[in-house]
Design a protein around this motif. Structure first.
Motif, PDB file in Angstrom:
ATOM      1  N   GLU A 118      -0.294  -5.789 -13.302  1.00 53.26           N
ATOM      2  CA  GLU A 118      -1.110  -5.823 -12.073  1.00 53.26           C
ATOM      3  C   GLU A 118      -1.023  -4.490 -11.536  1.00 53.26           C
ATOM      4  O   GLU A 118      -0.462  -3.524 -11.761  1.00 53.26           O
ATOM      5  CB  GLU A 118      -0.489  -6.597 -10.964  1.00 53.26           C
ATOM      6  N   GLU A 121      -0.549  -1.563  -5.173  1.00 52.05           N
ATOM      7  CA  GLU A 121      -1.156  -1.709  -4.005  1.00 52.05           C
ATOM      8  C   GLU A 121      -1.408  -0.122  -3.631  1.00 52.05           C
ATOM      9  O   GLU A 121      -0.773   0.777  -3.949  1.00 52.05           O
ATOM     10  CB  GLU A 121      -0.314  -2.486  -3.074  1.00 52.05           C
ATOM     11  N   GLU A 123      -0.768   1.020  -0.820  1.00 51.08           N
ATOM     12  CA  GLU A 123      -0.109   1.707   0.094  1.00 51.08           C
ATOM     13  C   GLU A 123       1.233   2.142  -0.701  1.00 51.08           C
ATOM     14  O   GLU A 123       2.024   2.974  -0.340  1.00 51.08           O
ATOM     15  CB  GLU A 123       0.851   0.370   0.864  1.00 51.08           C
ATOM     16  N   ASP A 124       1.395   1.891  -1.996  1.00 53.34           N
ATOM     17  CA  ASP A 124       2.398   2.146  -3.129  1.00 53.34           C
ATOM     18  C   ASP A 124       1.854   3.577  -3.699  1.00 53.34           C
ATOM     19  O   ASP A 124       2.879   4.246  -4.286  1.00 53.34           O
ATOM     20  CB  ASP A 124       2.743   1.081  -4.013  1.00 53.34           C
TER      21      ASP A 124
END
Length: 127
Positions: A118, A121, A123-124
């Motif tokens: 996957e 995100e 934010e990461d």
């Protein structure tokens, strides 16, 4: 035969170069008013213009003919050498591929969607 044409071609090219270098430019007539016109008396009262012009035209025609002859000879030699190395086509081999010649794969392709990791995100991600 091609060696003779090649020798004539090279000699004609050298003669054309020599004749062009011997010709006077258009600005050379200005020197005749200061006494330099006496050097043209070898070729007559009209000067060397007609002689050099005709000689250059004749040599240019010879150069064109020898160029054309060399091109024809080169094409003939290329056609002979190209057919000498070509493989012979075997007519006994079928040109159409039959369905029985194509291998059949028994397994269906795996589902690729489950194998991929996957995406991280937003934010990461480093900033």
């Amino acid at each position: 035969m091609d060696k003779i044409i090649l020798v004539i071609h090279v000699l004609t090219a050298l003669a054309i170069i020599g004749l062009i270098l011997l010709q006077q430019g258009k600005g050379a007539e200005a020197g005749a008013s200061f006494g330099a016109g006496a050097s043209q008396t070898v070729f007559g009262s009209q000067g060397s213009g007609n002689f050099f012009t005709r000689a250059t035209a004749i040599l240019a025609a010879i150069f064109f003919v020898t160029s054309f002859g060399l091109a024809v000879l080169a094409k003939q030699q290329a056609a002979v050498s190209a057919t000498a190395g070509m493989p012979i086509v075997d007519e006994s081999i079928p040109a159409v591929v039959e369905d029985s010649d194509i291998p059949v794969v028994d397994q269906a392709p795996a589902d690729a969607a489950g194998e991929l990791p996957e995406a991280p995100e937003a934010e990461d991600l480093p900033k």
